[in-house]
Design a protein around this motif. Sequence first.
Motif, mmCIF file in Angstrom:
data_model
loop_
_atom_site.group_PDB
_atom_site.id
_atom_site.type_symbol
_atom_site.label_atom_id
_atom_site.label_comp_id
_atom_site.label_asym_id
_atom_site.label_seq_id
_atom_site.Cartn_x
_atom_site.Cartn_y
_atom_site.Cartn_z
ATOM 1 N N ALA A 1 -14.675 12.484 3.044
ATOM 2 C CA ALA A 1 -15.317 12.324 4.388
ATOM 3 C C ALA A 1 -14.483 13.025 5.460
ATOM 4 O O ALA A 1 -15.056 13.334 6.358
ATOM 5 N N ALA B 1 -9.623 -0.197 -4.520
ATOM 6 C CA ALA B 1 -8.417 -0.734 -4.871
ATOM 7 C C ALA B 1 -7.525 -1.214 -3.488
ATOM 8 O O ALA B 1 -7.175 -2.342 -3.492
ATOM 9 N N ALA B 2 -7.475 -0.356 -2.532
ATOM 10 C CA ALA B 2 -6.890 -0.457 -1.408
ATOM 11 C C ALA B 2 -7.563 -1.522 -0.573
ATOM 12 O O ALA B 2 -6.932 -2.319 -0.183
ATOM 13 N N ALA C 1 0.013 8.153 3.466
ATOM 14 C CA ALA C 1 -1.184 7.693 3.408
ATOM 15 C C ALA C 1 -1.289 6.292 3.928
ATOM 16 O O ALA C 1 -2.647 6.043 4.355
ATOM 17 N N VAL C 2 -0.541 5.745 4.618
ATOM 18 C CA VAL C 2 -0.533 4.583 5.147
ATOM 19 C C VAL C 2 -0.097 4.550 6.570
ATOM 20 O O VAL C 2 1.043 4.795 6.738
ATOM 21 N N SER C 3 -0.842 4.727 7.576
ATOM 22 C CA SER C 3 -0.358 5.395 8.881
ATOM 23 C C SER C 3 -1.367 4.794 10.053
ATOM 24 O O SER C 3 -2.013 3.695 9.781
ATOM 25 N N TRP D 1 -8.578 0.432 7.747
ATOM 26 C CA TRP D 1 -9.547 1.324 7.636
ATOM 27 C C TRP D 1 -9.181 2.204 6.651
ATOM 28 O O TRP D 1 -8.296 3.023 6.579
ATOM 29 N N GLY E 1 -11.752 14.448 10.536
ATOM 30 C CA GLY E 1 -10.848 13.405 10.503
ATOM 31 C C GLY E 1 -10.965 12.242 11.520
ATOM 32 O O GLY E 1 -11.368 12.592 12.530
ATOM 33 N N LEU F 1 0.734 -1.189 -0.102
ATOM 34 C CA LEU F 1 0.136 0.024 0.105
ATOM 35 C C LEU F 1 0.644 1.500 -0.182
ATOM 36 O O LEU F 1 0.529 2.417 -0.494
ATOM 37 N N PHE G 1 -10.043 5.433 4.414
ATOM 38 C CA PHE G 1 -10.996 6.532 4.465
ATOM 39 C C PHE G 1 -10.822 7.363 3.463
ATOM 40 O O PHE G 1 -9.476 7.812 3.276
ATOM 41 N N ALA H 1 -9.717 4.429 -5.858
ATOM 42 C CA ALA H 1 -8.528 4.157 -4.941
ATOM 43 C C ALA H 1 -8.912 3.392 -3.584
ATOM 44 O O ALA H 1 -8.286 2.579 -3.429
ATOM 45 N N MET I 1 -12.795 14.328 14.539
ATOM 46 C CA MET I 1 -12.211 15.712 14.862
ATOM 47 C C MET I 1 -12.264 16.590 13.690
ATOM 48 O O MET I 1 -11.449 16.246 12.879
ATOM 49 N N GLN J 1 -13.029 15.674 5.166
ATOM 50 C CA GLN J 1 -13.239 16.960 5.375
ATOM 51 C C GLN J 1 -14.750 17.528 5.658
ATOM 52 O O GLN J 1 -14.999 18.614 6.387
ATOM 53 N N ILE K 1 -4.571 2.810 9.227
ATOM 54 C CA ILE K 1 -5.534 3.973 8.428
ATOM 55 C C ILE K 1 -4.835 4.268 7.069
ATOM 56 O O ILE K 1 -3.557 4.428 6.984
ATOM 57 N N VAL K 2 -5.647 3.937 6.185
ATOM 58 C CA VAL K 2 -5.173 4.390 4.834
ATOM 59 C C VAL K 2 -5.847 5.539 4.269
ATOM 60 O O VAL K 2 -7.421 5.464 4.276
ATOM 61 N N ARG K 3 -5.386 6.576 3.951
ATOM 62 C CA ARG K 3 -6.318 7.748 3.442
ATOM 63 C C ARG K 3 -6.116 7.900 1.856
ATOM 64 O O ARG K 3 -4.858 7.870 1.342
ATOM 65 N N VAL K 4 -7.211 7.884 1.074
ATOM 66 C CA VAL K 4 -7.240 7.926 -0.315
ATOM 67 C C VAL K 4 -7.907 8.997 -0.854
ATOM 68 O O VAL K 4 -8.721 9.650 -0.077
ATOM 69 N N ARG L 1 2.084 2.035 -3.402
ATOM 70 C CA ARG L 1 1.062 2.406 -4.368
ATOM 71 C C ARG L 1 0.619 3.886 -3.938
ATOM 72 O O ARG L 1 0.458 4.648 -4.906
#
Lengths: 478, 264
Positions: B88, B123-124, A345-347, B82, B94, A337, B84, B120, A390, B90, B112-115, A340
């Motif tokens: 969503a 796919a993730a 983005a992966v945290s 997850w 968060g 991930l 995210f 995306a 939040m 915004q 946490i994966v933010r797309v 890609r």
Amino acid sequence: MLVEKVRGALRLAALNPAACALGLTRGMTLADAQAQTPALRVVVHQPDADAALLRQVLEDFGRFTPMAALDGETGLILDVTGCTHLFGDEAGLVRAVERRAGRIGLAVRTALAGTPQSARALARFGRSGKVYRPGQDRDAVRVLPISALELGEKDQQALTRAGLRTLGDLEDRPTAALAARFGSDLPVRLGRILGRDDVRITPLRPRAPCVVDRILFEPITETTDVEAVIGDLLVEAGVWLEQRSLGGRAFEVAFFRLDGATRRITVRTGRATRDASGVMRLFRERLAALSSPLDPGFGFDQLRLSVPVTQTLMAAQPGFEAPSTASRDLDGLIDRLTARLGPEAVSRFEPVESHLPERAARLVWAGRRESGTPWPARDPESPPLRPFQMFDPPQPIETVSLAPDGPPARFRWRRVTHDVARAEGPERIGGEWWRRPNHRTRDYYRVEDRDGRRFWLFRAGFYGDDPEPRWYIHGLFA
Amino acid sequence: MPSTYQIAQLKTRLASLSRHETGGEPERFLLGIDRVDAYLDPGPCLFCLHDIHARTAADAVAANAFALGMATCATRERPMVWVFQNLAGQEAGGLNGSGLHEWGVSPENVLIVRVRDATAMLAAGEEALKSGAVGSVLMSGWGEAKAMSLTASRRLALAARAGTSTAFVVRAASMSAPSAAETRWSVGSALSTGLEAGVPGRPAFVAALTRSRQGAAPAEWTLEWDRERRAFCEPAPLSGRRLPVPVPGSAAARGLATGLQRTG
């Protein structure tokens, strides 16, 4: 002919061999040159464009060796220790360099010798294109004129007047006398040029521990071919790593295009690995997700895989019971991930020792090992005291309160009025005065409206303050 | 014409070879409330796809939390992913690490994966489901998206089965679309059972089961989340709550769950 403006007059900066044959010299004013030969082709000298071209050639000549560096404004030094087998032998390497430069359209002088400084002197002042064996370069350097030392005008004149013509003459003189007359710099330089001292060059990029090359006789353009070559390189690198019980944490592939452009793609892994298929998957993800796709142009004719970051990785002997690969699978998923989408983005959330709600948790890259800081304790008897989601920054709202210090009775947010049915608070959270002295103390209220939605509101500042306290919404509870 | 005995033998051989395809009942997990679990007989199934819609755009947080609750019930100890969508975040804010911790989940277990968009996100999500390394995958999207089609949901369901993970897709501000989900829910916020002195209580939801592939008729329940049991429960006031509690992070609350508490 290149001209540049020097002290208000246009002077010749560089000439081609035909112009030299006609008797024109560098530094001559353009007016004089045109008086001598009327038919001249003159182009303005652009030093920035020249420097950019030289850098591009430096990147391209990285195909011959990973250790390449600029040499002044007009040359390159390549440290080809251990790279000559790719081109047959040393003479083959020199021929390949000259061929490549010719294809780009540059006229070059080359020399291959034992130390950087002697190679430089031999290329500029000796015969071009020769390969000097370990003993021969000293003899060849001895016959070079003293201008090869590139000293100032005065020192050069003094040496000529003393009757010293070649570097061989200088070497025969006692160094103490030379140092006394010309400063200690001269013997040092002389020693380097003659090959007595070997000072390594500082390459543009540090050399990675493991470097594997593949030169392609027919340039490739298709993605499948590129991926196949990368796969082969990864297998070869894996063997190299295994022999030394190492694993790679970062893998870089350099693509050398036929026309001289180069591109480098790197993937990183959370855990040291030698697994060629796993890293191949990461490269596939990365190539598919590039913002500017890999453009082969007329084709790639060389690919190089280097492993810049390595870690010890002992071979593990699996037991008879099926080993738990769960954590390894999770690390592999994180790497894929990340390849890609990028590491931001992966945290994962990690607690921070801060009482400010917006700083109490932060997102760190998921591949990092956990820091071990514990989360604050929860009271089993109470509902969640921190909102599920939040806002950053908190959004301003308008409120109507019954009492100045109490929770609002009604508030308006995003143009919708909410009637408060239940509220809890205040929870007073002061600012971190050592970081932001103007941060106002906040009184937080957990409120629920008639429709059953729960909000986290706060009032910044106290009544009676100047400026007036403001109300904000910081988050939403489940 | 093969005999009945041979057909029966063939059936048992096929059932033993395949994992979930023919014959065997899909495994299930329990939500924690007897009447809901009994209705779903006996609970939503594992390793498949569940759709959760927010009743209105303002209920997006409730839908996310309900999905997280279901995911917590479905995967006790295994990690969760997850995915995210930034939009969503915004619109409704968060994700908050302390909020997840207060909810009852250990944040180290949640990836946490933010797309940026729905494609995306799918796919993730599919990558995470197929990997077999996680217990459940949540995907939170906002708004209409052409990418969320019937084919996409079938792919997610297949990936969930292959990787032994459960998929939960949360949508807000979008119309219900055909999907291959086992169960579909429409979730909104509900008034919590207040504690003394008019204080808001536990997270409460109104969850309506709109569609179930097992054939259960649509029904609606009001549920609350009990974070100590890490399961849903009937709406009821907390027992023995005293107010106010020490501020979290203060010396009294750190380390000791049974710190000093004042009444009144």
